[in-house]
Design a protein around this motif. Structure first.
Motif, PDB file in Angstrom:
ATOM      1  N   GLU A 212       1.204  -1.306   0.094  1.00 34.90           N
ATOM      2  CA  GLU A 212       0.243   0.226  -0.118  1.00 34.90           C
ATOM      3  C   GLU A 212       1.184   1.098   0.366  1.00 34.90           C
ATOM      4  O   GLU A 212       0.627   1.910  -0.344  1.00 34.90           O
ATOM      5  CB  GLU A 212      -0.558   0.025   1.232  1.00 34.90           C
ATOM      6  N   ARG A 213       1.721   0.917   0.724  1.00 35.78           N
ATOM      7  CA  ARG A 213       2.950   2.585   0.949  1.00 35.78           C
ATOM      8  C   ARG A 213       3.126   2.645  -0.087  1.00 35.78           C
ATOM      9  O   ARG A 213       3.567   3.899  -0.892  1.00 35.78           O
ATOM     10  CB  ARG A 213       3.707   2.384   2.216  1.00 35.78           C
ATOM     11  N   LEU A 214       4.247   1.300  -1.259  1.00 34.81           N
ATOM     12  CA  LEU A 214       5.221   2.019  -2.515  1.00 34.81           C
ATOM     13  C   LEU A 214       3.813   2.273  -3.344  1.00 34.81           C
ATOM     14  O   LEU A 214       3.494   3.118  -4.357  1.00 34.81           O
ATOM     15  CB  LEU A 214       5.283   0.501  -2.933  1.00 34.81           C
ATOM     16  N   VAL A 215       2.555   1.436  -3.591  1.00 32.36           N
ATOM     17  CA  VAL A 215       1.512   2.389  -4.166  1.00 32.36           C
ATOM     18  C   VAL A 215       1.135   3.616  -3.970  1.00 32.36           C
ATOM     19  O   VAL A 215       1.198   4.936  -5.238  1.00 32.36           O
ATOM     20  CB  VAL A 215      -0.035   1.397  -4.273  1.00 32.36           C
ATOM     21  N   GLN A 216       1.073   4.388  -2.796  1.00 33.59           N
ATOM     22  CA  GLN A 216       0.769   5.323  -2.925  1.00 33.59           C
ATOM     23  C   GLN A 216       2.097   6.673  -3.065  1.00 33.59           C
ATOM     24  O   GLN A 216       2.674   7.299  -3.461  1.00 33.59           O
ATOM     25  CB  GLN A 216       1.036   5.581  -0.975  1.00 33.59           C
ATOM     26  N   LEU A 217       3.871   5.707  -2.690  1.00 37.49           N
ATOM     27  CA  LEU A 217       4.998   6.873  -3.377  1.00 37.49           C
ATOM     28  C   LEU A 217       4.740   7.419  -4.987  1.00 37.49           C
ATOM     29  O   LEU A 217       5.393   8.147  -5.340  1.00 37.49           O
ATOM     30  CB  LEU A 217       5.837   6.147  -2.649  1.00 37.49           C
ATOM     31  N   LYS A 218       4.584   5.612  -5.921  1.00 39.86           N
ATOM     32  CA  LYS A 218       3.892   5.554  -7.322  1.00 39.86           C
ATOM     33  C   LYS A 218       2.791   6.356  -7.254  1.00 39.86           C
ATOM     34  O   LYS A 218       3.474   7.428  -8.653  1.00 39.86           O
ATOM     35  CB  LYS A 218       3.628   4.185  -7.463  1.00 39.86           C
ATOM     36  N   GLU A 219       2.225   7.043  -6.715  1.00 35.23           N
ATOM     37  CA  GLU A 219       1.274   7.815  -7.424  1.00 35.23           C
ATOM     38  C   GLU A 219       1.497   9.490  -7.040  1.00 35.23           C
ATOM     39  O   GLU A 219       1.357  10.201  -7.833  1.00 35.23           O
ATOM     40  CB  GLU A 219      -0.292   7.109  -7.155  1.00 35.23           C
ATOM     41  N   ARG A 220       2.989   9.148  -5.884  1.00 36.27           N
ATOM     42  CA  ARG A 220       2.441  10.915  -5.947  1.00 36.27           C
ATOM     43  C   ARG A 220       3.820  11.467  -5.792  1.00 36.27           C
ATOM     44  O   ARG A 220       4.415  12.081  -6.689  1.00 36.27           O
ATOM     45  CB  ARG A 220       3.472  10.673  -3.879  1.00 36.27           C
ATOM     46  N   TRP A 221       5.058  10.361  -6.739  1.00 32.91           N
ATOM     47  CA  TRP A 221       6.405  10.714  -7.261  1.00 32.91           C
ATOM     48  C   TRP A 221       6.366  10.134  -8.772  1.00 32.91           C
ATOM     49  O   TRP A 221       7.363  10.629  -9.469  1.00 32.91           O
ATOM     50  CB  TRP A 221       7.659   9.807  -6.726  1.00 32.91           C
ATOM     51  N   ASN A 222       5.840   9.321  -9.543  1.00 30.45           N
ATOM     52  CA  ASN A 222       5.788   8.663 -10.634  1.00 30.45           C
ATOM     53  C   ASN A 222       7.543   8.199 -10.726  1.00 30.45           C
ATOM     54  O   ASN A 222       7.844   8.763 -11.744  1.00 30.45           O
ATOM     55  CB  ASN A 222       5.043   8.905 -11.518  1.00 30.45           C
ATOM     56  N   PRO A 223       8.342   7.590 -10.387  1.00 35.11           N
ATOM     57  CA  PRO A 223       9.373   7.045  -9.817  1.00 35.11           C
ATOM     58  C   PRO A 223       9.525   6.361 -11.515  1.00 35.11           C
ATOM     59  O   PRO A 223       9.045   5.768 -12.018  1.00 35.11           O
ATOM     60  CB  PRO A 223       9.696   6.289  -8.448  1.00 35.11           C
ATOM     61  N   VAL A 224      11.122   6.662 -11.277  1.00 35.53           N
ATOM     62  CA  VAL A 224      11.505   6.137 -12.897  1.00 35.53           C
ATOM     63  C   VAL A 224      11.449   4.334 -12.790  1.00 35.53           C
ATOM     64  O   VAL A 224      11.422   3.916 -13.509  1.00 35.53           O
ATOM     65  CB  VAL A 224      13.183   6.618 -12.747  1.00 35.53           C
ATOM     66  N   ALA A 225      11.690   4.334 -11.251  1.00 38.70           N
ATOM     67  CA  ALA A 225      11.779   3.174 -11.284  1.00 38.70           C
ATOM     68  C   ALA A 225      11.273   2.085  -9.527  1.00 38.70           C
ATOM     69  O   ALA A 225      11.881   3.158  -8.909  1.00 38.70           O
ATOM     70  CB  ALA A 225      13.263   1.736 -12.030  1.00 38.70           C
ATOM     71  N   ILE A 226      10.884   1.309  -9.518  1.00 35.69           N
ATOM     72  CA  ILE A 226      10.635   0.510  -8.125  1.00 35.69           C
ATOM     73  C   ILE A 226      11.789  -0.527  -8.060  1.00 35.69           C
ATOM     74  O   ILE A 226      11.157  -1.534  -8.844  1.00 35.69           O
ATOM     75  CB  ILE A 226       9.686   0.552  -7.516  1.00 35.69           C
ATOM     76  N   GLY A 227      12.930  -0.632  -7.377  1.00 36.32           N
ATOM     77  CA  GLY A 227      13.275  -1.792  -6.922  1.00 36.32           C
ATOM     78  C   GLY A 227      13.380  -3.130  -6.469  1.00 36.32           C
ATOM     79  O   GLY A 227      12.928  -2.970  -4.804  1.00 36.32           O
ATOM     80  N   LEU A 228      13.637  -3.652  -6.900  1.00 38.03           N
ATOM     81  CA  LEU A 228      12.427  -5.417  -5.651  1.00 38.03           C
ATOM     82  C   LEU A 228      14.095  -6.713  -6.195  1.00 38.03           C
ATOM     83  O   LEU A 228      14.029  -6.613  -7.600  1.00 38.03           O
ATOM     84  CB  LEU A 228      11.335  -5.838  -6.207  1.00 38.03           C
ATOM     85  N   ASP A 229      14.497  -6.707  -5.138  1.00 36.12           N
ATOM     86  CA  ASP A 229      15.370  -8.113  -6.011  1.00 36.12           C
ATOM     87  C   ASP A 229      14.691  -9.720  -5.117  1.00 36.12           C
ATOM     88  O   ASP A 229      14.007  -9.813  -3.890  1.00 36.12           O
ATOM     89  CB  ASP A 229      16.629  -7.622  -4.476  1.00 36.12           C
ATOM     90  N   ILE A 230      13.888 -10.187  -6.030  1.00 36.10           N
ATOM     91  CA  ILE A 230      13.239 -11.657  -5.991  1.00 36.10           C
ATOM     92  C   ILE A 230      12.965 -12.151  -5.282  1.00 36.10           C
ATOM     93  O   ILE A 230      12.870 -12.977  -4.632  1.00 36.10           O
ATOM     94  CB  ILE A 230      12.029 -11.607  -7.105  1.00 36.10           C
ATOM     95  N   LYS A 231      15.036 -12.570  -5.325  1.00 38.03           N
ATOM     96  CA  LYS A 231      15.818 -13.417  -4.325  1.00 38.03           C
ATOM     97  C   LYS A 231      16.123 -13.648  -3.068  1.00 38.03           C
ATOM     98  O   LYS A 231      16.709 -14.156  -2.462  1.00 38.03           O
ATOM     99  CB  LYS A 231      17.161 -13.753  -5.442  1.00 38.03           C
ATOM    100  N   GLY A 232      15.608 -11.599  -2.882  1.00 33.51           N
ATOM    101  CA  GLY A 232      16.101 -11.779  -1.840  1.00 33.51           C
ATOM    102  C   GLY A 232      14.012 -11.770  -0.597  1.00 33.51           C
ATOM    103  O   GLY A 232      13.055 -12.322  -1.458  1.00 33.51           O
ATOM    104  N   PRO A 233      14.554 -11.528   0.796  1.00 32.23           N
ATOM    105  CA  PRO A 233      13.031 -11.871   0.877  1.00 32.23           C
ATOM    106  C   PRO A 233      11.770 -11.293   0.906  1.00 32.23           C
ATOM    107  O   PRO A 233      10.975 -11.476   0.661  1.00 32.23           O
ATOM    108  CB  PRO A 233      13.249 -11.343   2.680  1.00 32.23           C
ATOM    109  N   ALA A 234      11.993 -10.048  -0.156  1.00 34.04           N
ATOM    110  CA  ALA A 234      10.638  -9.170  -0.819  1.00 34.04           C
ATOM    111  C   ALA A 234      10.661  -9.300  -1.524  1.00 34.04           C
ATOM    112  O   ALA A 234       9.340  -8.925  -2.325  1.00 34.04           O
ATOM    113  CB  ALA A 234      11.599  -7.184  -0.812  1.00 34.04           C
ATOM    114  N   GLY A 235      10.986 -10.590  -2.141  1.00 40.63           N
ATOM    115  CA  GLY A 235      10.547 -11.572  -3.642  1.00 40.63           C
ATOM    116  C   GLY A 235       9.326 -11.820  -3.238  1.00 40.63           C
ATOM    117  O   GLY A 235       8.502 -11.566  -3.968  1.00 40.63           O
ATOM    118  N   SER A 236       8.855 -12.022  -2.265  1.00 38.73           N
ATOM    119  CA  SER A 236       7.566 -12.362  -1.984  1.00 38.73           C
ATOM    120  C   SER A 236       6.712 -11.904  -2.006  1.00 38.73           C
ATOM    121  O   SER A 236       5.201 -12.182  -2.256  1.00 38.73           O
ATOM    122  CB  SER A 236       7.409 -12.922   0.174  1.00 38.73           C
ATOM    123  N   LEU A 237       7.128 -10.285  -2.222  1.00 37.35           N
ATOM    124  CA  LEU A 237       5.877  -9.582  -2.634  1.00 37.35           C
ATOM    125  C   LEU A 237       5.217  -9.543  -3.581  1.00 37.35           C
ATOM    126  O   LEU A 237       4.546  -8.647  -4.295  1.00 37.35           O
ATOM    127  CB  LEU A 237       6.327  -8.402  -2.040  1.00 37.35           C
TER     128      LEU A 237
END
Length: 499
Positions: free
Chosen positions: A361-386
Motif C-alpha cells: 500500500e505504501r509503495l502504491v502511494q509513493l508511485k502515485e505521488r512521485w511517478n518514479p523512474v523505477a521501483i527496485g525489487l530483489d526477487i531472490k531476497g526476502p522481499a521477493g515474496s511480495l
C-alpha cells in the motif's frame, strides 16, 4: 598375482592441519581394539584422530573438550564416530551420549550402522537393555548392570539438546550448526565432570556459518581443542587455484585419506569433469573452505559516509524507490534515490516499519505521488515474496524490457546486485553520495557485513549484526535509478493528441 595395499597408492593419513593439546596418555588404544572386536577396522588416519582426540591429562580428564574433524565426503568419518560412541557406551561409562545431525535421515542412518555393529557382537549386544525408534528419535540404552548409559540420535533444531546434560556430544554435519543451536547445547555440558564434544563436517555453503569460528579456533591452537582438517588450502576466487583443484592428482590424495582404498582415483577423475561436480569439486572432494563473509567497513568507509551528511540535501527531478525486508520479516524499509541540483546523488530512507503488511500500500502511494523512474525489487531476497501482491496492485514488470515505463519494477540479476553494491560503496568513498544523516541508515552501514557473489560481493542480510534493510534498499534504489533514468518513458496518452 596378488596386489597388496603396499602396492596401491593411498591418500594422506595425516591432515594438512593438525592441532591438539599436550596429554600424558590416550584412551584410543582401548577404543580401537573395541571397534575391531565389533568388526570395525580403523584406518591409520582414523586412529590418529582418536589417539589425539582421546588424549588424557594427569588427572584422567580429557585434554581436549572440543575435537573438530574436517574431511571430504565418503572418506570414513563415520568410522571415527562409531568407534567413539562404542567407547563412550562400553568403556568410559558416559551416561548420556547425544548424536545429532542436520538432517533426520543422516541421524537415522548413523543409528542403524552402530546398532548393526553392536548386534553382530554378542559380548556387546547382551549388555543392551533396549533399542528404540519412535517420534523421530532413535537410541540405545544399556542395562543397569552394564552402566545404564544411553546413546540418543536426533536431528538438530534450535532447541535440540536443551535440558539434556550429556557427557558426550557428537555433532555430525557440523557445517550446518548455528549459534542458536550451540547456545542451546553447550550449557547442558557445563555441569558434567568430564564432558567432550566432537564436530565432524565438510566446508559450509553459508559464508557466515558458525563453523568458520570453530575452524579459526582450531587452526590457532586454542586450549583444550583438537583440530584436524584434510581440506586443501586454496583460494576459490583465484582462477589458478580452481584449475589446480581439477588437475592436481597429488592434491587429491593429500585431501582424501581413503583415496585408493574406499575411493578410486578414476571416480574422482569423473567428479572433476564439467559433468561431474563442476564448480563444487574443490569444496566437495578437496574440502576447500569457500571465502568467508567479511565486515562491511572494509568496502565502505564509515567515516567518509558520516562526512557526507547534509540535513538540507534534497532531490531535484526524477527519483527511484526500492524496498527490502529482513530475513525474519520483522522489519522492512523503503528507500529513495535521485540527483541533487549539483548532480551529486542523494539517498534517503522514506519509511521503515515492523512487519510487511504495510509495504504494498505504501509503495502504491509513493508511485502515485512521485511517478518514479523505477521501483527496485530483489526477487531472490526476502522481499521477493511480495512480487505477486505488487503486480496485483499495479506495480508491474515492464511489458517491454527495452522501453520500461515510469513506475515499473526493476529486478536485478545476481551479477547486477554485486555491481550495485560495489557502485554504492564507490559513490560513498568518492564523496558522490549525500544523505540527511538518518541514524537508521548510518547504523545499518556500521553493522553491515558482506557476502561473496562470484567475483563480486553483496550485503549479507543474515550475517549482519543489525537490521541492514535501509542500506540494502538504498543500494537497490540507486541501482534502479542509474539503470532506468536514461531509458524510461512515460505511458502513451491518446488524449494528448486530441486538439
Amino acid at each position: 598375482m596378488t596386489i597388496s595395499l603396499q602396492d596401491v597408492r593411498l591418500g594422506a593419513q595425516t591432515p594438512r592441519v593438525g592441532r591438539w593439546p599436550e596429554y600424558v596418555s590416550s584412551a584410543a588404544s582401548e577404543v580401537i581394539d573395541l571397534a575391531a572386536s565389533a568388526g570395525l577396522i580403523l584406518d591409520p588416519w582414523q586412529q590418529l584422530v582418536l589417539t589425539h582426540g582421546l588424549g588424557e591429562q594427569a588427572d584422567g580428564k580429557w585434554a581436549s573438550f572440543k575435537v573438530s574433524c574436517w574431511v571430504p565426503r565418503q572418506n570414513g568419518k563415520g568410522g571415527i564416530i562409531e568407534a567413539r560412541e562404542l567407547g563412550g557406551l562400553f568403556l568410559f561409562g558416559e551416561q548420556l551420549i547425544l548424536h545429532s545431525a542436520h538432517e533426520y535421515k543422516t541421524a537415522q542412518e548413523a543409528f542403524l550402522r552402530i546398532r548393526g555393529l553392536i548386534e553382530q557382537t554378542p559380548d556387546l549386544d547382551k549388555r543392551v537393555n533396549r533399542y528404540w525408534s519412535a517420534n523421530g528419535e532413535q537410541g540405545i540404552e544399556l542395562k543397569k548392570s552394564a552402566g545404564g548409559g544411553r546413546l540418543r540420535f536426533i536431528a538438530r533444531s534450535r532447541g535440540s539438546g536443551r535440558g539434556f546434560s550429556g557427557d558426550l556430544n557428537i555433532l555430525d554435519e557440523a557445517q550446518a550448526l548455528t549459534a542458536e543451536q550451540m547456545a542451546a547445547l553447550l550449557p547442558t555440558m557445563s555441569a558434567r565432570p568430564n564432558p567432550q564434544i566432537w564436530f565432524f563436517g565438510t566446508p559450509p555453503d553459508d559464508p557466515a556459518a558458525w563453523a568458520y569460528g570453530l575452524r579459526d579456533d582450531g587452526e590457532s591452537g586454542t586450549q583444550r581443542m583438537a583440530h584436524f582438517d584434510w581440506g586443501a588450502d586454496l583460494d576459490l576466487t583465484n582462477a589458478d587455484d580452481r584449475r589446480r583443484a581439477l588437475a592436481d592428482v597429488d592434491l587429491w590424495y593429500a585431501c582424501n585419506p581413503a583415496l585408493g582404498r574406499r575411493i578410486q582415483e578414476e571416480f574422482v577423475t569423473d567428479e572433476a569433469k564439467p559433468s561431474g561436480l563442476g564448480e563444487r569439486f574443490p569444496i566437495e572432494r578437496l574440502g576447500v573452505w569457500p571465502p568467508r563473509a567479511s565486515d562491511g567497513p572494509k568496502v565502505l568507509d564509515l567515516a567518509t559516509w558520516e562526512t557526507q551528511a547534509d540535513a538540507e540535501s534534497q532531490v531535484v527531478g526524477d527519483v527511484a524507490f526500492a524496498l527490502d525486508i529482513t530475513p525474519n520479516r520483522d522489519m522492512a524499509s523503503i528507500a529513495m534515490y535521485g540527483l541533487r541540483a549539483d548532480g551529486v546523488g542523494h539517498v534517503e530512507v522514506i519509511d521503515q516499519r515492523r512487519g510487511t503488511e504495510w509495504i504494498v500500500e505504501r509503495l502504491v502511494q509513493l508511485k502515485e505521488r512521485w511517478n518514479p523512474v523505477a521501483i527496485g525489487l530483489d526477487i531472490k531476497g526476502p522481499a521477493g515474496s511480495l512480487l505477486l501482491d505488487l503486480e496485483k496492485a499495479g506495480v508491474i514488470l515492464p511489458n517491454d524490457a527495452d522501453q520500461p515505463l515510469y513506475g515499473d519494477l526493476a529486478i536485478p540479476t545476481a551479477q547486477e546486485i554485486g555491481a550495485a553494491c560495489g557502485q554504492f560503496a564507490d559513490a560513498v568513498n568518492q564523496k558522490m553520495l549525500k544523505h540527511i544523516g538518518q541514524d537508521r541508515l548510518t547504523e545499518a552501514i556500521r553493522g553491515a557485513k558482506t557476502r561473496p557473489l562470484g567475483d563480486a560481493w553483496g550485503w549479507g542480510r543474515r550475517i549482519s549484526s543489525v537490521d541492514i534493510s535501509p542500506l540494502v534498499a538504498a543500494t537497490l534504489a540507486r541501482w534502479a535509478y542509474e539503470t532506468r533514468a536514461h531509458i524510461v518513458t512515460k505511458p502513451y496518452d491518446a488524449l494528448a493528441n486530441i486538439w
